[in-house]
Scaffold this motif. Sequence first.
Motif, PDB file in Angstrom:
ATOM      1  N   THR A  22       0.685  -1.024  -0.213  1.00  0.00           N
ATOM      2  CA  THR A  22       0.182  -0.115   0.491  1.00  0.00           C
ATOM      3  C   THR A  22       1.208   1.313   0.287  1.00  0.00           C
ATOM      4  O   THR A  22       1.210   1.148   0.464  1.00  0.00           O
ATOM      5  N   LEU A  23       0.745   2.070  -0.934  1.00  0.00           N
ATOM      6  CA  LEU A  23       1.253   3.228  -1.233  1.00  0.00           C
ATOM      7  C   LEU A  23       0.648   4.347  -1.464  1.00  0.00           C
ATOM      8  O   LEU A  23      -0.789   4.867  -2.059  1.00  0.00           O
ATOM      9  N   VAL A  24       1.018   5.368  -0.800  1.00  0.00           N
ATOM     10  CA  VAL A  24      -0.243   7.193  -0.392  1.00  0.00           C
ATOM     11  C   VAL A  24       0.933   7.632  -1.004  1.00  0.00           C
ATOM     12  O   VAL A  24       2.051   8.635  -1.140  1.00  0.00           O
ATOM     13  N   ALA A  25       0.563   8.414  -1.707  1.00  0.00           N
ATOM     14  CA  ALA A  25       0.825   9.484  -2.669  1.00  0.00           C
ATOM     15  C   ALA A  25      -0.605  10.998  -2.937  1.00  0.00           C
ATOM     16  O   ALA A  25      -1.340  10.983  -2.229  1.00  0.00           O
ATOM     17  N   ARG A  26       0.489  12.029  -2.764  1.00  0.00           N
ATOM     18  CA  ARG A  26       0.606  13.391  -2.612  1.00  0.00           C
ATOM     19  C   ARG A  26      -0.218  13.368  -4.356  1.00  0.00           C
ATOM     20  O   ARG A  26       0.864  14.218  -4.548  1.00  0.00           O
ATOM     21  N   GLY A  27      -1.364  14.037  -4.694  1.00  0.00           N
ATOM     22  CA  GLY A  27      -1.255  14.668  -5.823  1.00  0.00           C
ATOM     23  C   GLY A  27      -1.717  16.452  -5.907  1.00  0.00           C
ATOM     24  O   GLY A  27      -0.485  16.493  -5.494  1.00  0.00           O
ATOM     25  N   ARG A  28      -0.863  16.443  -7.003  1.00  0.00           N
ATOM     26  CA  ARG A  28      -0.803  17.855  -7.427  1.00  0.00           C
ATOM     27  C   ARG A  28      -1.362  18.739  -6.853  1.00  0.00           C
ATOM     28  O   ARG A  28      -1.831  20.333  -6.398  1.00  0.00           O
ATOM     29  N   SER A  57      -1.755  -0.348   5.351  1.00  0.00           N
ATOM     30  CA  SER A  57      -3.080  -1.088   4.972  1.00  0.00           C
ATOM     31  C   SER A  57      -3.989  -0.163   4.065  1.00  0.00           C
ATOM     32  O   SER A  57      -4.375   1.169   4.611  1.00  0.00           O
ATOM     33  N   PRO A  58      -4.706  -0.587   3.151  1.00  0.00           N
ATOM     34  CA  PRO A  58      -5.583   0.208   2.774  1.00  0.00           C
ATOM     35  C   PRO A  58      -7.279   0.394   3.304  1.00  0.00           C
ATOM     36  O   PRO A  58      -7.409   0.928   3.522  1.00  0.00           O
ATOM     37  N   ILE A  59      -6.941  -0.484   4.148  1.00  0.00           N
ATOM     38  CA  ILE A  59      -7.977  -0.306   5.490  1.00  0.00           C
ATOM     39  C   ILE A  59      -7.770   0.020   6.546  1.00  0.00           C
ATOM     40  O   ILE A  59      -6.926  -0.572   7.542  1.00  0.00           O
ATOM     41  N   GLY A  60      -8.832   1.034   7.158  1.00  0.00           N
ATOM     42  CA  GLY A  60      -8.669   1.254   8.553  1.00  0.00           C
ATOM     43  C   GLY A  60      -7.914   2.794   8.545  1.00  0.00           C
ATOM     44  O   GLY A  60      -7.582   3.477   9.887  1.00  0.00           O
ATOM     45  N   SER A  83      -7.796  -8.295  -9.620  1.00  0.00           N
ATOM     46  CA  SER A  83      -8.313  -9.101  -9.818  1.00  0.00           C
ATOM     47  C   SER A  83      -8.937 -10.354 -10.470  1.00  0.00           C
ATOM     48  O   SER A  83      -9.631 -11.471 -10.282  1.00  0.00           O
ATOM     49  N   VAL A  84      -7.677 -10.342 -11.382  1.00  0.00           N
ATOM     50  CA  VAL A  84      -7.230 -12.090 -11.429  1.00  0.00           C
ATOM     51  C   VAL A  84      -6.703 -12.989 -10.624  1.00  0.00           C
ATOM     52  O   VAL A  84      -6.726 -14.111 -10.536  1.00  0.00           O
ATOM     53  N   GLN A  85      -6.451 -12.486  -9.571  1.00  0.00           N
ATOM     54  CA  GLN A  85      -6.250 -13.684  -8.064  1.00  0.00           C
ATOM     55  C   GLN A  85      -6.760 -14.129  -7.534  1.00  0.00           C
ATOM     56  O   GLN A  85      -8.443 -13.412  -6.651  1.00  0.00           O
ATOM     57  N   PRO A  86      -7.092 -15.309  -7.309  1.00  0.00           N
ATOM     58  CA  PRO A  86      -8.205 -15.249  -6.092  1.00  0.00           C
ATOM     59  C   PRO A  86      -8.373 -15.258  -4.691  1.00  0.00           C
ATOM     60  O   PRO A  86      -9.480 -14.997  -4.327  1.00  0.00           O
ATOM     61  N   THR A  87      -7.019 -14.806  -4.551  1.00  0.00           N
ATOM     62  CA  THR A  87      -6.948 -14.007  -2.629  1.00  0.00           C
ATOM     63  C   THR A  87      -5.663 -13.108  -3.448  1.00  0.00           C
ATOM     64  O   THR A  87      -4.435 -13.639  -3.886  1.00  0.00           O
ATOM     65  N   ILE A  88      -6.094 -12.350  -2.329  1.00  0.00           N
ATOM     66  CA  ILE A  88      -4.556 -11.029  -2.414  1.00  0.00           C
ATOM     67  C   ILE A  88      -4.244 -11.102  -0.747  1.00  0.00           C
ATOM     68  O   ILE A  88      -5.043 -11.232  -0.373  1.00  0.00           O
ATOM     69  N   MET A  89      -2.930 -10.281  -0.670  1.00  0.00           N
ATOM     70  CA  MET A  89      -2.533 -10.073   0.777  1.00  0.00           C
ATOM     71  C   MET A  89      -2.445  -8.945   1.212  1.00  0.00           C
ATOM     72  O   MET A  89      -1.206  -8.592   0.141  1.00  0.00           O
ATOM     73  N   VAL A  90      -3.171  -8.347   2.412  1.00  0.00           N
ATOM     74  CA  VAL A  90      -2.683  -6.568   2.231  1.00  0.00           C
ATOM     75  C   VAL A  90      -1.864  -7.116   3.325  1.00  0.00           C
ATOM     76  O   VAL A  90      -2.516  -7.782   4.334  1.00  0.00           O
ATOM     77  N   SER A  91      -1.191  -5.900   4.054  1.00  0.00           N
ATOM     78  CA  SER A  91      -0.766  -5.912   5.257  1.00  0.00           C
ATOM     79  C   SER A  91      -1.877  -5.348   6.247  1.00  0.00           C
ATOM     80  O   SER A  91      -2.813  -4.639   6.130  1.00  0.00           O
ATOM     81  N   ILE A 129     -11.702  -4.496  -2.975  1.00  0.00           N
ATOM     82  CA  ILE A 129     -11.901  -3.341  -3.634  1.00  0.00           C
ATOM     83  C   ILE A 129     -13.127  -2.527  -3.064  1.00  0.00           C
ATOM     84  O   ILE A 129     -13.222  -1.185  -3.359  1.00  0.00           O
ATOM     85  N   SER A 130     -14.175  -3.402  -2.854  1.00  0.00           N
ATOM     86  CA  SER A 130     -15.420  -2.635  -2.231  1.00  0.00           C
ATOM     87  C   SER A 130     -15.241  -2.246  -0.844  1.00  0.00           C
ATOM     88  O   SER A 130     -16.080  -1.390  -0.972  1.00  0.00           O
ATOM     89  N   LEU A 131     -14.667  -3.147  -0.472  1.00  0.00           N
ATOM     90  CA  LEU A 131     -14.675  -2.142   0.752  1.00  0.00           C
ATOM     91  C   LEU A 131     -14.027  -0.395   1.718  1.00  0.00           C
ATOM     92  O   LEU A 131     -14.835  -0.108   1.767  1.00  0.00           O
ATOM     93  N   THR A 132     -13.121  -0.568   0.444  1.00  0.00           N
ATOM     94  CA  THR A 132     -12.481   0.873   0.498  1.00  0.00           C
ATOM     95  C   THR A 132     -13.283   1.684  -0.435  1.00  0.00           C
ATOM     96  O   THR A 132     -12.663   2.612  -0.589  1.00  0.00           O
ATOM     97  N   ARG A 133     -14.141   1.226  -0.768  1.00  0.00           N
ATOM     98  CA  ARG A 133     -14.550   1.584  -2.505  1.00  0.00           C
ATOM     99  C   ARG A 133     -13.624   2.305  -3.786  1.00  0.00           C
ATOM    100  O   ARG A 133     -13.542   2.860  -4.081  1.00  0.00           O
ATOM    101  N   ALA A 134     -12.330   1.300  -4.168  1.00  0.00           N
ATOM    102  CA  ALA A 134     -11.871   1.137  -4.741  1.00  0.00           C
ATOM    103  C   ALA A 134     -12.187   1.239  -6.148  1.00  0.00           C
ATOM    104  O   ALA A 134     -12.680   0.555  -6.470  1.00  0.00           O
ATOM    105  N   ALA A 135     -10.745   1.875  -7.415  1.00  0.00           N
ATOM    106  CA  ALA A 135     -11.072   1.078  -8.555  1.00  0.00           C
ATOM    107  C   ALA A 135      -9.988   0.866  -8.444  1.00  0.00           C
ATOM    108  O   ALA A 135      -9.241   0.705  -7.782  1.00  0.00           O
ATOM    109  N   THR A 136      -9.791   0.155 -10.022  1.00  0.00           N
ATOM    110  CA  THR A 136      -9.240  -0.777 -10.390  1.00  0.00           C
ATOM    111  C   THR A 136      -8.214  -0.289 -11.818  1.00  0.00           C
ATOM    112  O   THR A 136      -9.266   0.596 -12.216  1.00  0.00           O
ATOM    113  N   ALA A 137      -7.189   0.222 -11.646  1.00  0.00           N
ATOM    114  CA  ALA A 137      -6.336   0.832 -13.005  1.00  0.00           C
ATOM    115  C   ALA A 137      -5.335   0.089 -13.687  1.00  0.00           C
ATOM    116  O   ALA A 137      -4.706  -0.746 -11.871  1.00  0.00           O
TER     117      ALA A 137
END
Length: 159
Positions: free
Chosen positions: A50-56, A105-108, A122-130, A146-154
């Motif tokens: 999980t990486l955190v970035a600041r946009g312009r 973690s992207p959660i919490g 999206s193509v993995q059966p399961t994924i691991m995050v911190s 993805i649903s829990l974090t209301r995330a997009a995929t790209a």
Amino acid sequence: MPSDKTNVMRILEQHKIPYTPHAYPHGKDAVDGVSVAHLLGQAEEQVFKTLVARGRSGSLHVFVIPVAKELDLKKAAKAAGEKSVELVHVKELLGLTGYVRGGCSPIGMKKAFPTVFDESASVQPTIMVSAGKIGFQVECAPQALISLTRAATAPLTTD
């Protein structure tokens, strides 16, 4: 297995999202994600950092990518709808997210920041995050995260 539940695990349980907790040996410092994947006997494509970035614009964005890959800042900016993004400094991480490097973690997070998962999740059966603490990971269905974090995929990683 971790005897003490992390906040991430509690959030997953509140939302009735099945997960498998994993613990790995570590010292005081963050362990790089590829090493975490190997310590847990997991494929690098299934373990995400999980990486955190600041946009312009000044807004913060969260990007979740496979541990062995690098974030492509141009692709990340496009996915976030920003002209450009740059990763926040490690010193800022705890204050902004409530997490330390290696336990982010992207959660919490302290606030729900716009989140984008690399499309490969999206193509993995399961994924691991911190699980929000160095030494602990949670494994879940990518769609649930993805649903829990209301995330997009790209596409987010360098080729």
